[in-house]
Write a protein that holds these residues in place. Structure first.
Motif, mmCIF file in Angstrom:
data_model
loop_
_atom_site.group_PDB
_atom_site.id
_atom_site.type_symbol
_atom_site.label_atom_id
_atom_site.label_comp_id
_atom_site.label_asym_id
_atom_site.label_seq_id
_atom_site.Cartn_x
_atom_site.Cartn_y
_atom_site.Cartn_z
ATOM 1 N N MET A 7 0.833 -1.194 0.000
ATOM 2 C CA MET A 7 0.000 0.000 0.000
ATOM 3 C C MET A 7 0.873 1.251 0.000
ATOM 4 S SD MET A 7 -2.885 -1.522 -0.038
ATOM 5 C CE MET A 7 -3.990 -0.120 0.061
ATOM 6 N N SER A 8 0.331 2.333 -0.546
ATOM 7 C CA SER A 8 1.013 3.620 -0.471
ATOM 8 C C SER A 8 1.175 4.002 0.996
ATOM 9 C CB SER A 8 0.210 4.695 -1.188
ATOM 10 O OG SER A 8 0.060 4.368 -2.538
ATOM 11 N N GLU A 9 2.182 4.803 1.287
ATOM 12 C CA GLU A 9 2.483 5.184 2.675
ATOM 13 C C GLU A 9 1.245 5.663 3.424
ATOM 14 O OE1 GLU A 9 4.525 5.382 6.033
ATOM 15 O OE2 GLU A 9 5.476 4.742 4.167
ATOM 16 N N GLY A 10 0.433 6.518 2.808
ATOM 17 C CA GLY A 10 -0.746 7.064 3.465
ATOM 18 C C GLY A 10 -1.874 6.065 3.687
ATOM 19 N N ASN A 11 -1.785 4.896 3.063
ATOM 20 C CA ASN A 11 -2.842 3.883 3.207
ATOM 21 C C ASN A 11 -2.433 2.704 4.089
ATOM 22 O OD1 ASN A 11 -4.642 5.277 1.583
ATOM 23 N ND2 ASN A 11 -3.980 4.264 -0.286
ATOM 24 N N ARG A 12 -1.206 2.678 4.546
ATOM 25 C CA ARG A 12 -0.717 1.503 5.285
ATOM 26 C C ARG A 12 -1.380 1.346 6.649
ATOM 27 N NH1 ARG A 12 5.639 1.828 3.467
ATOM 28 N NH2 ARG A 12 5.201 1.142 1.331
ATOM 29 N N ALA A 13 -1.391 2.390 7.457
ATOM 30 C CA ALA A 13 -1.925 2.266 8.818
ATOM 31 C C ALA A 13 -3.408 1.903 8.803
ATOM 32 C CB ALA A 13 -1.694 3.559 9.596
ATOM 33 N N LYS A 14 -4.181 2.553 7.937
ATOM 34 C CA LYS A 14 -5.620 2.265 7.914
ATOM 35 C C LYS A 14 -5.901 0.873 7.361
ATOM 36 C CE LYS A 14 -6.281 5.207 3.835
ATOM 37 N NZ LYS A 14 -6.972 6.399 3.364
ATOM 38 N N THR A 15 -5.057 0.392 6.459
ATOM 39 C CA THR A 15 -5.220 -0.975 5.957
ATOM 40 C C THR A 15 -4.883 -1.978 7.055
ATOM 41 O OG1 THR A 15 -4.708 -0.258 3.706
ATOM 42 C CG2 THR A 15 -4.466 -2.603 4.174
ATOM 43 N N ALA A 16 -3.833 -1.709 7.793
ATOM 44 C CA ALA A 16 -3.439 -2.596 8.893
ATOM 45 C C ALA A 16 -4.506 -2.653 9.974
ATOM 46 C CB ALA A 16 -2.108 -2.145 9.482
ATOM 47 N N ALA A 17 -5.182 -1.528 10.225
ATOM 48 C CA ALA A 17 -6.165 -1.455 11.303
ATOM 49 C C ALA A 17 -7.540 -1.990 10.905
ATOM 50 C CB ALA A 17 -6.300 -0.001 11.767
ATOM 51 N N ALA A 18 -7.820 -2.053 9.630
ATOM 52 C CA ALA A 18 -9.149 -2.499 9.187
ATOM 53 C C ALA A 18 -9.366 -3.967 9.523
ATOM 54 C CB ALA A 18 -9.292 -2.290 7.684
ATOM 55 N N PRO A 19 -10.577 -4.319 9.958
ATOM 56 C CA PRO A 19 -10.855 -5.735 10.225
ATOM 57 C C PRO A 19 -10.675 -6.613 8.982
ATOM 58 C CG PRO A 19 -12.576 -4.349 11.156
ATOM 59 C CD PRO A 19 -11.697 -3.458 10.325
ATOM 60 N N VAL A 20 -11.068 -6.081 7.820
ATOM 61 C CA VAL A 20 -10.963 -6.810 6.552
ATOM 62 C C VAL A 20 -10.596 -5.797 5.468
ATOM 63 C CG1 VAL A 20 -12.188 -8.186 4.809
ATOM 64 C CG2 VAL A 20 -12.781 -8.447 7.226
ATOM 65 N N THR A 21 -9.727 -6.190 4.577
ATOM 66 C CA THR A 21 -9.494 -5.398 3.372
ATOM 67 C C THR A 21 -9.686 -6.327 2.178
ATOM 68 O OG1 THR A 21 -7.984 -3.876 4.486
ATOM 69 C CG2 THR A 21 -7.879 -3.963 2.087
ATOM 70 N N ALA A 22 -10.605 -5.948 1.307
ATOM 71 C CA ALA A 22 -10.895 -6.755 0.119
ATOM 72 C C ALA A 22 -10.052 -6.259 -1.043
ATOM 73 C CB ALA A 22 -12.369 -6.656 -0.230
ATOM 74 N N ILE A 23 -9.405 -7.188 -1.712
ATOM 75 C CA ILE A 23 -8.713 -6.882 -2.956
ATOM 76 C C ILE A 23 -9.678 -7.271 -4.070
ATOM 77 C CG2 ILE A 23 -6.704 -7.317 -4.407
ATOM 78 C CD1 ILE A 23 -5.295 -8.330 -1.812
ATOM 79 N N ILE A 24 -10.131 -6.272 -4.808
ATOM 80 C CA ILE A 24 -11.059 -6.515 -5.904
ATOM 81 C C ILE A 24 -10.222 -6.683 -7.167
ATOM 82 C CG2 ILE A 24 -13.093 -5.691 -7.154
ATOM 83 C CD1 ILE A 24 -13.550 -5.959 -4.094
ATOM 84 N N GLY A 25 -10.218 -7.882 -7.690
ATOM 85 C CA GLY A 25 -9.444 -8.175 -8.878
ATOM 86 C C GLY A 25 -10.327 -8.347 -10.097
ATOM 87 N N MET A 26 -9.673 -8.436 -11.252
ATOM 88 C CA MET A 26 -10.382 -8.676 -12.509
ATOM 89 C C MET A 26 -9.701 -9.839 -13.206
ATOM 90 S SD MET A 26 -9.166 -5.348 -14.650
ATOM 91 C CE MET A 26 -7.476 -4.777 -14.554
ATOM 92 N N ASP A 27 -10.497 -10.861 -13.492
ATOM 93 C CA ASP A 27 -9.976 -12.050 -14.156
ATOM 94 C C ASP A 27 -9.913 -11.781 -15.653
ATOM 95 O OD1 ASP A 27 -9.273 -14.539 -15.100
ATOM 96 O OD2 ASP A 27 -10.840 -15.606 -14.000
ATOM 97 N N LEU A 28 -8.705 -11.770 -16.214
ATOM 98 C CA LEU A 28 -8.532 -11.505 -17.633
ATOM 99 C C LEU A 28 -8.880 -12.722 -18.501
ATOM 100 C CD1 LEU A 28 -5.297 -9.325 -17.488
ATOM 101 C CD2 LEU A 28 -7.688 -8.580 -17.645
#
Length: 192
Positions: free
Chosen positions: A65-86
């Motif tokens: 994650m970008s520096e500004g998104n690291r702490a909030k990602t670490a603290a979130a109960p869940v982080t979903a990675i939304i991908g796209m199947d090519l």
């Protein structure tokens, strides 16, 4: 379930600070079961999701994650990675059975595959956020991350690429910024 537009739009906010309250697995299953019915072109449904919730998985995601998104990602109960199947088109015989030739629309046409996967997984990501809000979850969608690194960590060996990331949980409303302005109808729309 009595859901209001206020819950989905008017009062819903993007959260960056999370309460220490877990999101149960059955709620993540319900979220997917709701969002999967949102329309996509030819029912192609290219979105694929990794729900990052274990400490080990977070330790792999947070450095991507970008520096500004690291702490909030670490603290979130869940982080979903939304991908796209090519290779979404390989599922078209199952998902779009009334046209047996639908798969051939995409095979060998990389530009159409890419644009269709991106457009429709983005639509599904929008449905994902609305479904999460309908289930009482708060969302924190983000685009600040190293996509090739996320792909290497979570989609290695697959035909899936990351579209965006969205944290889920119960946001701390006391930590919200004032709502940012939006464009008026006249600024964003025209009638033709």
């Amino acid at each position: 379930m009595n859901i209001s537009t206020e819950q989905l739009f008017d009062h819903a906010r993007t959260h960056n600070v999370w309460l220490d309250r877990p999101v149960p697995d059955d709620l993540l299953h319900r979220l997917y079961e709701m969002m999967k019915f949102g329309p996509t072109s030819a029912n192609c449904s290219p979105a694929r999701i990794v729900f990052v919730r274990s400490p080990e998985a977070k330790a792999r995601l947070v450095p991507c994650m970008s520096e500004g998104n690291r702490a909030k990602t670490a603290a979130a109960p869940v982080t979903a990675i939304i991908g796209m199947d090519l290779k979404f088109y390989e599922k078209l015989p199952q998902l779009f059975p009334h046209d047996p030739g639908a798969r051939s629309w995409f095979e060998g046409n990389d530009a159409t595959i890419q644009s269709t996967a991106f457009r429709n997984s983005s639509l599904q990501g929008g449905y994902f956020i609305i479904a999460a809000r309908a289930l009482g979850l708060d969302c924190g969608p983000m685009s600040g991350f190293d996509a090739p690194r996320v792909d290497a960590e979570f989609w290695r060996g697959t035909s899936v690429k990351t579209n965006f990331v969205c944290s889920l949980g119960y946001g701390d409303a006391t930590q919200l910024f004032p709502r940012s302005p939006r464009l008026s109808f006249d600024e964003a729309c025209r009638l033709a």
